[in-house]
Every structure is written in C-alpha cells, then in structure tokens.
Write an enzyme that holds these catalytic residues in place. Structure first.
Site, PDB file in Angstrom:
ATOM      1  N   SER A   1      -2.902  -7.614   3.023  1.00  0.00           N
ATOM      2  CA  SER A   1      -3.218  -7.467   4.449  1.00  0.00           C
ATOM      3  C   SER A   1      -3.633  -8.812   5.036  1.00  0.00           C
ATOM      4  CB  SER A   1      -4.347  -6.453   4.645  1.00  0.00           C
ATOM      5  OG  SER A   1      -3.956  -5.195   4.185  1.00  0.00           O
TER       6      SER A   1
ATOM      7  N   LYS B   1     -15.227  -6.017   7.172  1.00  0.00           N
ATOM      8  CA  LYS B   1     -15.288  -7.478   7.155  1.00  0.00           C
ATOM      9  C   LYS B   1     -15.396  -7.982   8.578  1.00  0.00           C
ATOM     10  CE  LYS B   1     -12.499  -7.070   3.117  1.00  0.00           C
ATOM     11  NZ  LYS B   1     -11.175  -6.571   2.805  1.00  0.00           N
TER      12      LYS B   1
ATOM     13  N   ARG C   1      -2.149  -6.465  -8.308  1.00  0.00           N
ATOM     14  CA  ARG C   1      -1.036  -7.371  -8.031  1.00  0.00           C
ATOM     15  C   ARG C   1      -0.949  -8.481  -9.066  1.00  0.00           C
ATOM     16  NH1 ARG C   1      -3.143  -7.693  -2.056  1.00  0.00           N
ATOM     17  NH2 ARG C   1      -4.940  -7.162  -3.321  1.00  0.00           N
TER      18      ARG C   1
ATOM     19  N   HIS D   1       0.836  -1.204   0.000  1.00  0.00           N
ATOM     20  CA  HIS D   1       0.000   0.000   0.000  1.00  0.00           C
ATOM     21  C   HIS D   1       0.874   1.259   0.000  1.00  0.00           C
ATOM     22  CE1 HIS D   1      -2.991  -2.685   2.366  1.00  0.00           C
ATOM     23  NE2 HIS D   1      -3.506  -2.525   1.170  1.00  0.00           N
TER      24      HIS D   1
HETATM   25  P1  ADP Z   1      -9.518  -4.398  -0.454  1.00  0.00           P
HETATM   26  O1  ADP Z   1     -10.279  -3.644   0.569  1.00  0.00           O
HETATM   27  O2  ADP Z   1     -10.110  -4.353  -1.830  1.00  0.00           O
HETATM   28  O3  ADP Z   1      -9.110  -5.767  -0.048  1.00  0.00           O
HETATM   29  P2  ADP Z   1      -6.991  -3.390   0.354  1.00  0.00           P
HETATM   30  O4  ADP Z   1      -7.383  -2.504   1.429  1.00  0.00           O
HETATM   31  O5  ADP Z   1      -6.288  -4.662   0.743  1.00  0.00           O
HETATM   32  O6  ADP Z   1      -8.190  -3.630  -0.672  1.00  0.00           O
HETATM   33  O7  ADP Z   1      -6.051  -2.614  -0.652  1.00  0.00           O
HETATM   34  C1  ADP Z   1      -6.452  -1.425  -1.271  1.00  0.00           C
HETATM   35  C2  ADP Z   1      -5.904  -1.416  -2.678  1.00  0.00           C
HETATM   36  O8  ADP Z   1      -4.502  -1.629  -2.628  1.00  0.00           O
HETATM   37  C3  ADP Z   1      -6.471  -2.489  -3.602  1.00  0.00           C
HETATM   38  O9  ADP Z   1      -6.625  -1.911  -4.888  1.00  0.00           O
HETATM   39  C4  ADP Z   1      -5.395  -3.536  -3.647  1.00  0.00           C
HETATM   40  O10 ADP Z   1      -5.395  -4.227  -4.887  1.00  0.00           O
HETATM   41  C5  ADP Z   1      -4.163  -2.663  -3.521  1.00  0.00           C
HETATM   42  N1  ADP Z   1      -3.031  -3.406  -2.973  1.00  0.00           N
HETATM   43  C6  ADP Z   1      -2.989  -4.130  -1.842  1.00  0.00           C
HETATM   44  N2  ADP Z   1      -1.772  -4.687  -1.675  1.00  0.00           N
HETATM   45  C7  ADP Z   1      -1.025  -4.300  -2.742  1.00  0.00           C
HETATM   46  C8  ADP Z   1       0.317  -4.562  -3.174  1.00  0.00           C
HETATM   47  N3  ADP Z   1       1.116  -5.385  -2.471  1.00  0.00           N
HETATM   48  N4  ADP Z   1       0.741  -3.988  -4.328  1.00  0.00           N
HETATM   49  C9  ADP Z   1      -0.106  -3.209  -5.043  1.00  0.00           C
HETATM   50  N5  ADP Z   1      -1.374  -2.938  -4.705  1.00  0.00           N
HETATM   51  C10 ADP Z   1      -1.828  -3.476  -3.572  1.00  0.00           C
END
Ligand code: ADP
Length: 172
Positions: A130, A41, A91, A17
């Site tokens: 995460s 969630k 990703r 992130h």
């Molecule tokens: P979500 O609530 O959709 O699960 P997250 O809070 O985990 O999303 O992440 C927010 C955004 O960051 C999403 O678009 C996710 O694809 C992106 N993201 C999460 N981890 C990575 C990473 N390692 N590299 C690039 N983008 C990421």
C-alpha cells in the site's frame, strides 16, 4: 465452521491483498477482512470507513468474505467474532521478523486461542505494498498494475483533493 480474520491497514487495498483474500476464502468457511485502525498511521490516505467500503467493493463477488473494522487489539476482536485464525501475507524475509513477533504475541495474549496462518505472496505481487501505491500515486505515476480500476480512480481523486487543499493552504 472455521472463521478466519485477515487484519490489516489496507490503505488502500491492492491486488496483493485481494490475492490473499481469494486464496484464504478457499481455505476457510468464512473470512472477515478487518480494517484495524488502532495504529492509524499519521497521514492515512483513507479513513477506516472508506477502506471498508473499498474492500467491500473489491470482494463483492466472494460470498464467504465480509468486511469489518475494529479499534482495538486483534485478540479482542477475534474473541468478539469467535475466530481462532488470523491470516497474514508474507512477501519477503523482511516481513517475517515483524510478522513472527505479532503472531507470537497474539498467541500469547489470547491464551493460545488465536493462531496465525501465513500465505506467501504470489510472485507477481511480491513487490506490491500500500505504501508503494501511495508513493507512486502521489507523484502521478501509473498504479494500474497495483490496484483494481475502481481503487485507482479513488486514489487519484484523493490525491487531486489533497493537492487542491494544499494549494488553498499555500494561498492563505
Ligand atoms: P500492515 O498494516 O501490517 O502494513 P497491510 O494492511 O499493508 O499490513 O497488509 C495486511 C497484510 O497483507 C500483511 O500481512 C501484509 O504482509 C500482507 N500483504 C500486503 N501486501 C501483500 C502482497 N503483495 N502479497 C502478500 N501479502 C501482502
């Protein structure tokens, strides 16, 4: 002045992130990282307020980034703050289908006012999520390659608290 929103769960924020935040801060005048908790969630590790504080800590050195939280639809939040761009990270192919659907829905719901910009993950963070951080930490594994030290400490503390609470429950 182009303001962009980076919405997500960030439970907890990872190096993946942070990489997306830093790269988008170079592309836009202002980036609002927004903890969206309408889809809170079940079994979230941190509350929305805690996630906001964690994000504020790890982005404190980036002047054009601010952190917020919102309960509702991204398109409504975008209208509220006057933003027309949503940033998402990709990703793998598996992210694509889900992300494409959200992006198209947001564009439709906003009457064409909210477009999504995708940043492809940096290779070193491609496998970071995460949920994997939570899983590794829940078994006492090393998450130091996934999150900054300040987040690592908070995650470890939270699992200790949960273990203690679980122990108490079992005793009752
Ligand atoms: P979500 O609530 O959709 O699960 P997250 O809070 O985990 O999303 O992440 C927010 C955004 O960051 C999403 O678009 C996710 O694809 C992106 N993201 C999460 N981890 C990575 C990473 N390692 N590299 C690039 N983008 C990421």
């Amino acid at each position: 002045m182009i303001r962009a929103i980076y919405p997500g769960s960030f439970d907890p924020v990872t190096y993946g992130h942070i990489d997306v935040i830093k790269r988008s801060a170079k592309m836009f005048d202002e980036v609002i990282v927004c903890v969206m908790y309408n889809h809170e969630k079940k079994g979230s590790l941190f509350s929305a307020d805690e996630r906001v504080k964690m994000l504020q800590t790890v982005t404190a050195d980036i002047p054009n980034v601010r952190v917020d939280s919102y309960y509702g639809l991204l398109v409504d939040y975008a209208r509220k703050v006057g933003a027309h761009v949503s940033i998402r990270g990709l990703r793998a192919v598996t992210d694509f289908e889900y992300e494409l659907q959200i992006a198209q829905t947001n564009r439709l719901l906003s009457g064409g006012n909210v477009d999504t910009v995708f940043l492809t993950t940096s290779l070193e963070y491609a496998s970071l999520s995460s949920s994997s951080v939570r899983e590794i930490a829940s078994f006492g594994g090393d998450i130091s390659v996934c999150v900054p030290p300040v987040i690592e400490k908070l995650v470890k503390e939270r699992y200790k608290e949960l273990a203690l609470a679980g122990g108490k429950d079992e005793q009752q």
